[in-house]
Scaffold this motif. Structure first.
Motif, PDB file in Angstrom:
ATOM      1  N   LYS A  63       0.826  -1.167  -0.108  1.00 22.05           N
ATOM      2  CA  LYS A  63      -0.057   0.080   0.109  1.00 22.05           C
ATOM      3  C   LYS A  63       0.890   1.452   0.091  1.00 22.05           C
ATOM      4  O   LYS A  63       0.476   2.271  -0.108  1.00 22.05           O
ATOM      5  CB  LYS A  63      -1.097  -0.082   1.340  1.00 22.05           C
ATOM      6  N   SER A  64       2.283   1.058   0.199  1.00 16.02           N
ATOM      7  CA  SER A  64       3.020   2.247   0.083  1.00 16.02           C
ATOM      8  C   SER A  64       4.181   1.939  -0.611  1.00 16.02           C
ATOM      9  O   SER A  64       4.742   0.555  -0.504  1.00 16.02           O
ATOM     10  CB  SER A  64       3.158   3.149   1.343  1.00 16.02           C
ATOM     11  N   GLU A  65       5.443   2.864  -0.860  1.00 14.71           N
ATOM     12  CA  GLU A  65       6.577   2.346  -1.390  1.00 14.71           C
ATOM     13  C   GLU A  65       7.482   1.801  -0.194  1.00 14.71           C
ATOM     14  O   GLU A  65       8.055   0.837  -0.504  1.00 14.71           O
ATOM     15  CB  GLU A  65       7.098   3.707  -1.874  1.00 14.71           C
ATOM     16  N   GLU A  66       7.392   2.397   0.594  1.00 20.35           N
ATOM     17  CA  GLU A  66       8.062   1.858   2.244  1.00 20.35           C
ATOM     18  C   GLU A  66       7.645   0.375   2.500  1.00 20.35           C
ATOM     19  O   GLU A  66       8.562  -0.278   2.699  1.00 20.35           O
ATOM     20  CB  GLU A  66       7.722   2.632   3.360  1.00 20.35           C
ATOM     21  N   GLU A  67       6.313   0.222   2.386  1.00 18.34           N
ATOM     22  CA  GLU A  67       5.647  -1.081   2.706  1.00 18.34           C
ATOM     23  C   GLU A  67       6.390  -2.027   1.460  1.00 18.34           C
ATOM     24  O   GLU A  67       6.632  -3.148   1.884  1.00 18.34           O
ATOM     25  CB  GLU A  67       4.205  -1.268   2.478  1.00 18.34           C
ATOM     26  N   SER A  68       6.333  -1.697   0.211  1.00 19.17           N
ATOM     27  CA  SER A  68       6.730  -2.522  -0.819  1.00 19.17           C
ATOM     28  C   SER A  68       8.433  -2.932  -0.535  1.00 19.17           C
ATOM     29  O   SER A  68       8.849  -4.129  -0.861  1.00 19.17           O
ATOM     30  CB  SER A  68       6.731  -1.757  -2.267  1.00 19.17           C
ATOM     31  N   LYS A  69       9.044  -1.820  -0.056  1.00 20.65           N
ATOM     32  CA  LYS A  69      10.682  -2.129   0.265  1.00 20.65           C
ATOM     33  C   LYS A  69      10.679  -3.092   1.433  1.00 20.65           C
ATOM     34  O   LYS A  69      11.557  -4.053   1.160  1.00 20.65           O
ATOM     35  CB  LYS A  69      11.504  -1.093   0.331  1.00 20.65           C
ATOM     36  N   LEU A  70       9.756  -2.996   2.480  1.00 22.86           N
ATOM     37  CA  LEU A  70       9.969  -3.620   3.662  1.00 22.86           C
ATOM     38  C   LEU A  70       9.478  -5.160   3.090  1.00 22.86           C
ATOM     39  O   LEU A  70      10.311  -6.267   3.776  1.00 22.86           O
ATOM     40  CB  LEU A  70       9.024  -3.246   4.485  1.00 22.86           C
ATOM     41  N   ALA A  71       8.603  -5.486   2.370  1.00 19.21           N
ATOM     42  CA  ALA A  71       7.955  -6.574   2.023  1.00 19.21           C
ATOM     43  C   ALA A  71       9.251  -7.341   1.185  1.00 19.21           C
ATOM     44  O   ALA A  71       9.519  -8.485   1.470  1.00 19.21           O
ATOM     45  CB  ALA A  71       6.860  -6.671   1.075  1.00 19.21           C
ATOM     46  N   ALA A  72       9.824  -6.593   0.188  1.00 22.75           N
ATOM     47  CA  ALA A  72      11.069  -7.077  -0.617  1.00 22.75           C
ATOM     48  C   ALA A  72      11.863  -7.537   0.198  1.00 22.75           C
ATOM     49  O   ALA A  72      12.366  -8.564  -0.154  1.00 22.75           O
ATOM     50  CB  ALA A  72      11.305  -6.219  -1.603  1.00 22.75           C
ATOM     51  N   ARG A  73      12.330  -6.827   1.072  1.00 23.14           N
ATOM     52  CA  ARG A  73      13.630  -7.295   2.191  1.00 23.14           C
ATOM     53  C   ARG A  73      13.190  -8.505   2.800  1.00 23.14           C
ATOM     54  O   ARG A  73      13.753  -9.480   3.181  1.00 23.14           O
ATOM     55  CB  ARG A  73      13.698  -6.257   3.092  1.00 23.14           C
ATOM     56  N   LYS A  74      11.747  -8.734   3.209  1.00 24.22           N
ATOM     57  CA  LYS A  74      11.403  -9.975   4.093  1.00 24.22           C
ATOM     58  C   LYS A  74      11.417 -11.159   3.022  1.00 24.22           C
ATOM     59  O   LYS A  74      12.000 -12.258   3.346  1.00 24.22           O
ATOM     60  CB  LYS A  74      10.000  -9.610   4.447  1.00 24.22           C
ATOM     61  N   PHE A  75      11.172 -10.843   1.845  1.00 24.75           N
ATOM     62  CA  PHE A  75      11.121 -11.991   0.725  1.00 24.75           C
ATOM     63  C   PHE A  75      12.484 -12.516   0.559  1.00 24.75           C
ATOM     64  O   PHE A  75      13.062 -13.669   0.662  1.00 24.75           O
ATOM     65  CB  PHE A  75      10.425 -11.653  -0.635  1.00 24.75           C
ATOM     66  N   ALA A  76      13.484 -11.331   0.531  1.00 26.75           N
ATOM     67  CA  ALA A  76      14.823 -11.692   0.379  1.00 26.75           C
ATOM     68  C   ALA A  76      15.510 -12.531   1.442  1.00 26.75           C
ATOM     69  O   ALA A  76      16.323 -13.595   1.359  1.00 26.75           O
ATOM     70  CB  ALA A  76      15.522 -10.527   0.100  1.00 26.75           C
ATOM     71  N   ARG A  77      15.042 -12.057   2.477  1.00 29.33           N
ATOM     72  CA  ARG A  77      15.387 -12.798   3.878  1.00 29.33           C
ATOM     73  C   ARG A  77      14.889 -14.218   3.774  1.00 29.33           C
ATOM     74  O   ARG A  77      15.592 -15.269   4.240  1.00 29.33           O
ATOM     75  CB  ARG A  77      14.755 -12.061   5.003  1.00 29.33           C
TER      76      ARG A  77
END
Length: 99
Positions: A63-77
């Motif tokens: 729902k936001s750019e920050e959320e998208s980056k956080l999610a991407a980092r979680k998937f990467a983890r």
């Protein structure tokens, strides 16, 4: 206007064995005859990732750019925990939908 969906891409900078990710991550679905990527979902933030064997990843549903980056980092983890040496590179917001 309120943001409804942010689509971003990331490069994990390593080749991935999608079968291994599918077997070791409990939130992953993989049907290579239907689609050439692992589909992975997380609840917080509620997002879906398409993870390709090239190491490229697309994240949708934030729902936001920050959320998208956080999610991407979680998937990467998650991919890292499966056993791949991922690097979080080339994060880029591709599309934003508001209404």
């Amino acid at each position: 206007p309120k943001l409804q969906n942010v689509v971003s891409t990331t490069n994990l900078a390593c080749k991935l064995d999608l079968q291994q990710i599918h077997q070791r991550a409990h939130n992953a679905e993989y049907n290579p005859r239907r689609f050439a990527a692992v589909i992975m979902r997380i609840h917080e933030p509620k997002t879906t990732a398409l993870i390709f064997s090239s190491g490229k990843m697309v994240v949708t549903g934030a729902k936001s750019e920050e959320e998208s980056k956080l999610a991407a980092r979680k998937f990467a983890r998650i991919v890292q925990k499966v056993g791949f040496e991922v690097k979080f590179t080339e994060f880029k917001v591709q599309n934003i939908v508001g209404s």
